[in-house]
Design a protein around this motif. Structure first.
Motif, PDB file in Angstrom:
ATOM      1  N   ASN A 170       0.874  -1.178   0.000  1.00 31.71           N
ATOM      2  CA  ASN A 170       0.000   0.000   0.000  1.00 31.71           C
ATOM      3  C   ASN A 170       0.906   1.221   0.000  1.00 31.71           C
ATOM      4  OD1 ASN A 170      -1.726   2.226   0.614  1.00 31.71           O
ATOM      5  ND2 ASN A 170      -3.226   0.796   1.466  1.00 31.71           N
ATOM      6  N   ASN A 194      -3.944  -6.589  -3.073  1.00 36.09           N
ATOM      7  CA  ASN A 194      -4.706  -5.558  -3.776  1.00 36.09           C
ATOM      8  C   ASN A 194      -4.657  -5.790  -5.277  1.00 36.09           C
ATOM      9  OD1 ASN A 194      -5.452  -3.921  -1.508  1.00 36.09           O
ATOM     10  ND2 ASN A 194      -3.363  -3.145  -1.423  1.00 36.09           N
ATOM     11  N   PHE A 202      -6.727   1.183  -6.687  1.00 35.76           N
ATOM     12  CA  PHE A 202      -6.548  -0.162  -6.127  1.00 35.76           C
ATOM     13  C   PHE A 202      -7.549  -0.438  -5.012  1.00 35.76           C
ATOM     14  CE2 PHE A 202      -3.729   2.644  -3.759  1.00 35.76           C
ATOM     15  CZ  PHE A 202      -3.867   2.253  -2.443  1.00 35.76           C
ATOM     16  N   TRP A 203      -7.762  -1.734  -4.744  1.00 32.83           N
ATOM     17  CA  TRP A 203      -8.701  -2.221  -3.725  1.00 32.83           C
ATOM     18  C   TRP A 203      -8.329  -3.667  -3.388  1.00 32.83           C
ATOM     19  CZ3 TRP A 203      -9.795  -0.801  -8.732  1.00 32.83           C
ATOM     20  CH2 TRP A 203      -9.945  -1.863  -9.640  1.00 32.83           C
ATOM     21  N   PRO A 204      -8.720  -4.201  -2.227  1.00 29.65           N
ATOM     22  CA  PRO A 204      -8.410  -5.590  -1.890  1.00 29.65           C
ATOM     23  C   PRO A 204      -9.231  -6.563  -2.726  1.00 29.65           C
ATOM     24  CG  PRO A 204      -9.728  -4.585  -0.150  1.00 29.65           C
ATOM     25  CD  PRO A 204      -9.366  -3.491  -1.099  1.00 29.65           C
TER      26      PRO A 204
END
Length: 576
Positions: A297, A312, A346-348
């Motif tokens: 991150n 991610n 971005f995202w998980p």
């Protein structure tokens, strides 16, 4: 520091504050926070020195206390340098300040960190999966082969790749030697905490250097992240698929049927109209099927490999990782159709089949920039950092020495509108409203879950969608900028959400609000049974894959011309 008896040793560390240059005002808060964290780390190490007195063998203090302390200090010192480097020259020469020693005549002084650049490259690339077996017939550490997973190596990168492949083998050899010399030390988690965990961290950094070396002159190789984790072979019991976040972390229990809700039982919410700047702009950047994924991150944990603590997915900028800089992002390629958008989004990932199950990627990603209910919008600055949601909503922020999505804004900042403006390629029902209240257990957690056909209903639980409907996630980013800072110590106070009326707070200005909408084709709507659930969001072990931990981030890297086009579209009421 912790007060010890006069005869006891204490851990002493080099002073970092005295070695820093003049700190710019924009970086002062983040630098102060991390300087305080350095002292906390020393205090905790000295406490452990007391409580573990008599444990292990002659190398216990080095392996179980000083080594992990050096790793923590390295990450924290790097965050200090990164904070300063965003607004001024990045300070150099701080690496040697991470290593501490046992004072008052103690014999466990930590050895100097080996400089990987000092090694001579071998004449041919070695395989890194060979291990030095212990002298006895016991277990040995085995690691995935990296050399065999690399693409053709450009001649310009060969020497650096060879040097780091050799370093990977050195790391394995050293870990196996430590396995022999520490036999019988510590408790049941000693091998994982003192040997395998630090080895995974070192391998992650080295593998990243290999990928970076190749990426400078050719396509950066992807899919190498999973090669960092090693295991205790020959039937050993310390094998691991994911290193624990810390020696003292206790994994939260996973999601259960109580974390799911029928979307048809969620109350719809009245949409708020945006009359002052009602246009929209959509940047089409594809889906993450290209394979750009990692557990970094770059916003909350810059310079810290696996600092995101969950995997991610990315679209947009193809180079983003923990070590990205503004300069590297601006120079990178992008998946976006408009090449002037090199932003990273971005995202998980979602997982099916349990917390370590397969990652499921969205079949559709919409990146929509929207206006403000009460005012026109102004251009957002290049490299603005954005975070929404709380990755640590369950644990309340996690360990003090781990970079986190620390809370700063309040539950009242939750946006109350999700308008029906959509791009033509999206389902016409995309996210038209949001709940009027925030989840009750974490100020920064936000309802993100919905289903197509029910987009005027958002929930902070996993939704069960009826037949013909698809799972959907909606992330609204904050959009009231302080007019000065690209980031802040908590990654939130420099850009906040509008109030319940849609107005930006005093001393902030409205910028285009980013909404990220994800739609999934391949997620089952099977009714959960106890802990047997159809899907879950990836998360740190301490968060138990709770739906409340859903979050997303972005760094806006648009050209000034493109950002001005976005602003014109929104303020003129057009859909672009």
């Amino acid at each position: 520091m912790v007060n010890l008896s006069a005869s006891a040793d204490t851990i002493t560390c080099p002073n970092v504050a005295d070695k820093l240059p003049d700190i710019p005002a924009q970086a002062q808060a983040e630098v102060d926070r991390n300087l305080k964290l350095l002292q906390t780390q020393i205090d905790e190490a000295n406490k452990r020195l007391i409580t573990s007195a008599g444990e292990g063998g002659p190398n216990f203090v080095q392996n179980a206390i000083l080594g992990p302390l050096a790793d923590k200090r390295t990450a924290t010192i790097n965050r200090i340098a990164t904070a300063i480097g965003r607004v001024a020259d990045r300070p150099t020469g701080l690496d040697g300040l991470a290593t501490c020693k046992l004072g008052n005549g103690g014999s466990a002084t930590a050895p100097a960190t080996q400089d990987p650049e000092a090694s001579e490259p071998p004449t041919s690339p070695p395989s890194d999966n060979a291990t030095t077996p212990p002298a006895t017939g016991g277990n040995k550490i085995t690691c995935p082969d990296v050399a065999g997973k690399l693409p053709d190596i450009p001649a310009q990168a060969q020497a650096e790749v060879d040097r780091n492949l050799k370093l990977l083998q050195t790391q394995i050899d050293e870990a196996n030697k430590r396995l022999i010399t520490s036999a019988g030390e510590g408790g049941p988690n000693f091998v994982q905490n003192a040997i395998l965990g630090p080895l995974a961290d070192k391998r992650t950094a080295t593998i990243n250097r290999i990928a970076t070396a190749i990426g400078r002159v050719a396509d950066r190789p992807t899919g190498l992240d999973g090669l960092a984790t090693c295991k205790l072979g020959n039937g050993g019991s310390a094998a691991t698929s994911k290193p624990s976040a810390s020696a003292s972390s206790t994994a939260a229990s996973g999601p259960t049927a109580d974390d799911f809700v029928d979307i048809q039982s969620v109350d719809p919410v009245q949409q708020q109209h945006r009359t002052a700047s009602s246009g929209t702009f959509v940047s089409r950047c594809g889906t993450p099927q290209e394979g750009h994924a990692n557990s970094d991150n770059v916003i909350t944990a810059p310079g810290v490999a696996k600092g995101g603590r969950q995997q991610n997915d990315y679209v947009g900028n193809v180079s983003t990782d923990a070590f990205s800089t503004n300069e590297s992002l601006a120079a990178s390629d992008t998946t976006c159709r408009i090449r002037a958008d090199r932003s990273t989004y971005f995202w998980p990932v979602l997982r099916v089949g349990g917390a370590d199950g397969n990652a499921v990627r969205p079949s559709l990603v919409q990146l929509q920039f929207r206006g403000n209910a009460m005012s026109k919008v102004t251009a957002a600055p290049q490299f603005l950092r954005l975070i929404t949601g709380d990755a640590q909503a369950v644990s309340g922020g996690g360990p003090s020495d781990t970079a986190s999505d620390a809370p700063s804004d309040t539950a009242g900042d939750v946006p109350t509108d999700l308008p029906t403006d959509t791009a033509s390629h999206m389902a016409s029902d995309t996210a038209s409203a949001a709940p009027s209240d925030a989840p009750g257990d974490a100020a920064n957690a936000r309802p993100t879950w919905s289903c197509t056909g029910f987009a005027n209903r958002l929930t902070d639980k996993y939704p069960l969608c009826p037949s013909g409907s698809k799972l959907m996630r909606v992330f609204d980013m904050p959009s009231c900028w302080d007019g000065q800072n690209l980031d802040s110590a908590d990654h939130r106070t420099h850009v906040v959400f509008p109030d319940e009326n849609g107005a930006c707070p005093a001393d902030t200005q409205a910028v285009p609000q980013l909404r990220v909408t994800l739609v999934y084709d391949d997620v089952s709507n099977t009714q959960p049974d106890g802990t047997n659930v159809p899907f879950m969001v990836d998360s740190a072990p301490s968060e138990g894959n709770s739906p409340n931990t859903d979050h997303a981030g972005a760094i806006e890297v648009m050209s000034k011309q493109l950002m001005n086009n976005v602003v014109r579209c929104i303020n003129s009421g057009r859909r672009c």
